[in-house]
Design a protein around this motif. Structure first.
Motif, PDB file in Angstrom:
ATOM      1  N   GLU A   1      -4.936  -1.930 -12.308  1.00 39.46           N
ATOM      2  CA  GLU A   1      -5.496  -2.886 -11.357  1.00 39.46           C
ATOM      3  C   GLU A   1      -4.400  -3.856 -10.926  1.00 39.46           C
ATOM      4  O   GLU A   1      -3.735  -4.461 -11.766  1.00 39.46           O
TER       5      GLU A   1
ATOM      6  N   PRO B   1      -4.797   6.471 -10.971  1.00 37.40           N
ATOM      7  CA  PRO B   1      -5.309   5.686  -9.844  1.00 37.40           C
ATOM      8  C   PRO B   1      -4.953   4.205  -9.967  1.00 37.40           C
ATOM      9  O   PRO B   1      -4.917   3.645 -11.062  1.00 37.40           O
TER      10      PRO B   1
ATOM     11  N   ASP C   1      -5.953   0.433  -8.339  1.00 39.82           N
ATOM     12  CA  ASP C   1      -6.864  -0.384  -7.536  1.00 39.82           C
ATOM     13  C   ASP C   1      -6.083  -1.596  -7.027  1.00 39.82           C
ATOM     14  O   ASP C   1      -5.787  -2.531  -7.778  1.00 39.82           O
TER      15      ASP C   1
ATOM     16  N   LYS D   1      -6.030   3.943 -15.468  1.00 43.45           N
ATOM     17  CA  LYS D   1      -6.285   3.110 -14.297  1.00 43.45           C
ATOM     18  C   LYS D   1      -5.410   1.868 -14.364  1.00 43.45           C
ATOM     19  O   LYS D   1      -5.165   1.321 -15.432  1.00 43.45           O
TER      20      LYS D   1
ATOM     21  N   GLN E   1      -5.842  -4.867  -4.711  1.00 45.37           N
ATOM     22  CA  GLN E   1      -6.656  -5.879  -4.049  1.00 45.37           C
ATOM     23  C   GLN E   1      -5.739  -6.954  -3.486  1.00 45.37           C
ATOM     24  O   GLN E   1      -4.975  -7.572  -4.228  1.00 45.37           O
TER      25      GLN E   1
ATOM     26  N   LYS F   1      -3.665  -7.139  -8.272  1.00 47.77           N
ATOM     27  CA  LYS F   1      -4.186  -8.143  -7.356  1.00 47.77           C
ATOM     28  C   LYS F   1      -3.025  -9.017  -6.881  1.00 47.77           C
ATOM     29  O   LYS F   1      -2.226  -9.484  -7.687  1.00 47.77           O
TER      30      LYS F   1
ATOM     31  N   GLN G   1       0.823  -1.211   0.000  1.00 44.96           N
ATOM     32  CA  GLN G   1       0.000   0.000   0.000  1.00 44.96           C
ATOM     33  C   GLN G   1       0.854   1.256   0.000  1.00 44.96           C
ATOM     34  O   GLN G   1       0.481   2.281  -0.593  1.00 44.96           O
TER      35      GLN G   1
END
Length: 366
Positions: A293, A252, A254, A291, A256, A295, A242
């Motif tokens: 992403e 941004p 995301d 964006k 997860q 994970k 993080q």
């Protein structure tokens, strides 16, 4: 190829001798000697001396019958297969000498020239094949040396890690012994003294106890500082990733996370953080994405990283230092590294928790 060329030449000579009438015994013996020389040369012992012997035999044959001059093509062919121009030059001198007495056989020059050019091309192909084989051998040797150096480097890194751990333990033990241990020993002695004089001088005993309490408080503070200094400033949990995302300002992200990150080995953390940083850097430089992403899934069998942006992608991705470095680091841990570059850019990195052979890896293109 040598057998074909020489069989054709010998066949041509034999046909010429047969068409010329009866073959004298001397010529038949000479043909048999030449055939034996060529068989020995081609199958058992390839020597320049056998070629020189064939040249002398050819000169002797031409002295009896000029039809034997066709053997000059064999001699010139054999000399041209080897390096150096002494043999071909000697053959051409002999040809010129004998042609001076029989000018009607100038067609022989063309025949010798063709055999020489054929031999020269064969020699070049052999040299190229030998050079190619040598290059492959050197590449294989360098690859083995690289693997050996890599193994030595990994072994050395493990030794350094072990030595560093021992040194750190010794430092912690020495620091606790020198600071906390001495202070506690002094406080213990003071409390024993206070116990002995308590009945005789209560006020002095209480004064010693109070000084011991202050010393114990200082010792506790030193112990807290020591433990604080031992604890890593950067945590190796979910907060670690993080913090990386927090410092990324291009678009941004995301993030997860799933699984128990406290059980992830430090080597996995290092690989995941390096891969994420490299992927985010490439996104900022090339993707034009809005964006990203990310994970990260952790379980008892493997650690999986998935990174996907919504950028422009590319049909042709060249593996530079970034991608090749990520793939190499993943393979060193026995994992797989794959990427997709048509609809944005996607990276999938899977690292097994226990190494048991390399996993399938590749680049998804469709």
């Amino acid at each position: 190829m040598n057998y074909i060329v020489k069989t054709v030449i010998f066949g041509f000579l034999i046909i010429e001798l047969i068409l010329g009438g009866n073959i004298p015994y001397e010529q038949l013996v000479m043909v048999m000697i030449a055939i034996v020389l060529q068989l020995v040369k081609e199958r058992y012992y390839d020597s320049i001396w056998l070629t020189i012997a064939m040249l002398l035999l050819t000169c002797a044959g031409v002295a009896m019958d000029f039809h034997f001059s066709i053997w000059f093509a064999i001699v010139f062919y054999d000399f041209m297969l080897k390096k150096g121009w002494g043999g071909p030059l000697a053959t051409l001198i002999c040809v010129v000498i004998f042609l001076a007495y029989a000018p009607q056989f100038y067609w022989l020059v063309a025949f010798i020239s063709l055999s020489g050019m054929l031999a020269y091309q064969i020699r070049r192909k052999r040299e190229e094949a030998s050079h190619f084989t040598l290059t492959l051998d050197n590449e294989r040797r360098l690859r083995y040396e690289l693997e050996q150096a890599k193994a030595q480097l990994l072994h050395a890194s493990k030794e350094i890690a072990g030595i560093t751990e021992v040194k750190e333990r010794n430092r912690i033990a020495r620091e606790i012994h020198d600071s906390v241990g001495h202070n506690l020993a002094g406080i213990f002695i003071q409390l024993q003294a206070a116990q002995k004089i308590h009945a005789k001088d209560e006020n002095k005993a209480m004064s010693i106890v109070k000084a011991s309490i202050d010393g114990l408080a200082n010792t506790i503070e030193v112990l807290r500082d020591t433990v604080h200094n031992i604890k890593p400033r950067e945590s190796l949990g979910a907060d670690y990733f993080q913090e990386i995302i927090k410092n990324y300002q291009f678009c941004p992200v995301d993030l997860q996370l799933s699984g128990d990150f406290n059980s992830v080995p430090s080597a996995h953390f290092e690989l995941l953080s390096a891969t994420i940083k490299e992927a985010l850097t490439n996104t900022a430089r090339y993707s034009q994405a809005t964006k990203v992403e990310i994970k990260i899934d952790v379980n008892m069998n493997y650690t999986r990283l998935y990174v996907k942006d919504n950028g422009i992608g590319s049909a042709n991705i060249k593996e530079g230092l970034g991608l090749s470095g990520m793939k190499e680091r993943t393979r060193n841990l026995g994992g797989s590294f794959s990427y997709h570059s048509l609809d944005g850019f996607m990276i999938v990195c899977v690292i097994p928790r226990q190494r048991g052979g390399e996993m399938l890896e590749g680049a998804y293109r469709g």
